[in-house]
Design a protein around this motif. Sequence first.
Motif, short mmCIF file in Angstrom:
data_model
loop_
_atom_site.label_atom_id
_atom_site.label_comp_id
_atom_site.label_asym_id
_atom_site.label_seq_id
_atom_site.Cartn_x
_atom_site.Cartn_y
_atom_site.Cartn_z
N TYR A 51 0.75 -1.62 -0.07
CA TYR A 51 0.04 0.37 -0.14
C TYR A 51 0.35 1.27 -0.46
O TYR A 51 0.40 2.19 -0.89
CB TYR A 51 -1.23 -0.38 0.91
N PHE A 52 1.89 1.35 0.61
CA PHE A 52 2.81 2.03 0.73
C PHE A 52 3.46 2.41 -0.62
O PHE A 52 3.47 3.52 -0.62
CB PHE A 52 3.66 2.31 1.96
N ARG A 53 3.99 1.66 -1.16
CA ARG A 53 4.44 1.74 -2.39
C ARG A 53 3.00 1.94 -3.85
O ARG A 53 4.00 3.08 -4.11
CB ARG A 53 4.53 0.32 -2.87
N LEU A 54 2.35 1.49 -3.61
CA LEU A 54 1.18 2.47 -4.57
C LEU A 54 0.74 3.77 -3.67
O LEU A 54 0.55 4.61 -4.97
CB LEU A 54 0.16 1.84 -3.90
N MET A 55 0.94 4.39 -3.25
CA MET A 55 1.25 5.80 -2.59
C MET A 55 1.97 6.43 -2.85
O MET A 55 1.79 7.76 -3.71
CB MET A 55 0.42 6.06 -1.66
N ILE A 56 3.24 5.83 -3.00
CA ILE A 56 4.28 6.74 -3.32
C ILE A 56 4.28 6.53 -4.85
O ILE A 56 4.72 7.69 -5.13
CB ILE A 56 6.04 6.22 -2.66
N GLY A 57 3.91 5.83 -5.08
CA GLY A 57 4.13 6.17 -7.04
C GLY A 57 3.07 6.93 -7.75
O GLY A 57 2.98 7.00 -7.95
N ILE A 58 2.20 6.78 -7.02
CA ILE A 58 0.82 7.56 -7.11
C ILE A 58 0.92 8.96 -7.28
O ILE A 58 1.28 10.18 -7.77
CB ILE A 58 -0.34 7.32 -6.08
N MET A 59 1.95 9.47 -6.14
CA MET A 59 2.55 10.64 -5.16
C MET A 59 3.65 11.38 -6.46
O MET A 59 3.38 12.21 -7.10
CB MET A 59 2.59 11.09 -4.16
N LEU A 60 4.94 10.37 -6.90
CA LEU A 60 5.66 10.77 -8.10
C LEU A 60 5.01 11.13 -9.16
O LEU A 60 5.22 11.85 -9.58
CB LEU A 60 6.66 8.92 -7.76
N TYR A 61 3.77 10.15 -9.51
CA TYR A 61 3.39 10.40 -11.01
C TYR A 61 2.84 12.05 -11.24
O TYR A 61 2.73 12.33 -11.93
CB TYR A 61 2.11 9.65 -11.07
N ALA A 62 2.21 12.35 -9.68
CA ALA A 62 1.14 13.89 -10.06
C ALA A 62 2.59 14.85 -9.68
O ALA A 62 2.36 15.82 -10.36
CB ALA A 62 1.04 14.04 -8.53
N LEU A 63 3.53 14.41 -9.02
CA LEU A 63 5.27 15.84 -8.69
C LEU A 63 5.15 15.59 -10.30
O LEU A 63 5.71 16.39 -11.23
CB LEU A 63 5.15 14.98 -8.06
N ALA A 64 5.15 14.49 -10.84
CA ALA A 64 5.84 14.24 -12.55
C ALA A 64 4.96 15.37 -13.64
O ALA A 64 5.59 16.11 -14.45
CB ALA A 64 6.22 12.51 -13.19
N ILE A 65 3.62 14.98 -13.21
CA ILE A 65 3.10 15.87 -14.08
C ILE A 65 3.48 17.43 -13.71
O ILE A 65 3.11 17.97 -14.88
CB ILE A 65 1.04 15.54 -13.84
N GLY A 99 -5.41 12.88 -10.48
CA GLY A 99 -5.55 13.99 -10.56
C GLY A 99 -5.90 15.33 -8.93
O GLY A 99 -5.72 16.00 -9.54
N MET A 100 -6.81 14.23 -8.38
CA MET A 100 -6.99 15.04 -6.69
C MET A 100 -5.43 16.09 -6.55
O MET A 100 -5.30 17.28 -5.97
CB MET A 100 -7.23 14.34 -6.18
N PHE A 101 -4.33 14.60 -6.11
CA PHE A 101 -3.17 15.62 -6.14
C PHE A 101 -2.56 16.29 -7.00
O PHE A 101 -2.41 17.38 -6.42
CB PHE A 101 -1.87 14.37 -5.87
N VAL A 102 -2.78 16.56 -8.07
CA VAL A 102 -2.06 17.22 -8.88
C VAL A 102 -2.75 18.88 -8.83
O VAL A 102 -2.43 19.61 -8.76
CB VAL A 102 -2.30 16.69 -10.63
N ASP A 103 -4.03 18.79 -8.90
CA ASP A 103 -4.97 20.14 -8.16
C ASP A 103 -3.98 20.50 -7.22
O ASP A 103 -4.48 22.00 -6.92
CB ASP A 103 -6.72 19.71 -7.93
N VAL A 104 -3.93 20.12 -5.79
CA VAL A 104 -4.16 20.01 -4.64
C VAL A 104 -1.89 20.95 -4.92
O VAL A 104 -2.16 22.10 -4.73
CB VAL A 104 -3.79 19.04 -3.67
N LEU A 105 -1.54 20.16 -5.71
CA LEU A 105 -0.17 20.62 -5.58
C LEU A 105 0.36 22.45 -6.90
O LEU A 105 1.36 23.23 -6.22
CB LEU A 105 0.78 19.67 -6.56
#
Length: 208
Positions: free
Chosen positions: A4-18, A80-86
């Motif tokens: 689960y931690f790896r999943l969330m890290i991956g999603i956050m890295l993806y949003a940061l990259a965008i 999408g939610m993380f990108v909007d927050v960033l």
Amino acid sequence: MIRYFRLMIGIMLYALAIVLMVNADLGLAPWEAFHIGLSRTTGLSFGMVSILVGSVIITVTYQLYESIGIGTIASNFLVGMFVDVLFRLHWIPMAHSILEGMGMIFIGMVMLAFGTYAYIGSAFGTGPRDGLMVALTREYDKPVGLVRGTIELSVLLIGYLLGAKIGLGTLLIGFGIGPVIQGVFKVLNFDVKTIQHTALLQKKPEYD
């Protein structure tokens, strides 16, 4: 718990990259161009378009026998939610020069590749767009870089026709993202076709 931690890290890295690649201000990445083009055409928000497009892709990849897991659903909504927050927090500044923008794009592509590796490797299912990459890679038995590059260039063309802004950064990402992902996967000895995902839904081939 580690998965689960790896999943969330991956999603956050993806949003940061965008956000990095958008704020490079050298032109939109293919999927972002596609989403913004649709947003302008339909009047829907960027995030809503992203979620709706992802939902359609999930339906298509399910028909290609790609499993739907927690990671599939989580990435469809959370990226999408993380990108909007960033974007609202303004933590990542806009580039002030072409050289700085190119550096941000390169870092963004590498970060996206590692994010893809992290959350796909959690084996909870791929995100919609990466699920399409994986499904087509398996279906046609082609290199992941070629498949990803073809997808990126196709959605870029549609985004451009819908009025999205493109530029030098668009070309760098369009031609570079496939080789970067393939290169990172090769260094990490990671083959997406060998991952056995924990599925919530899985369509079995009729001949099984």
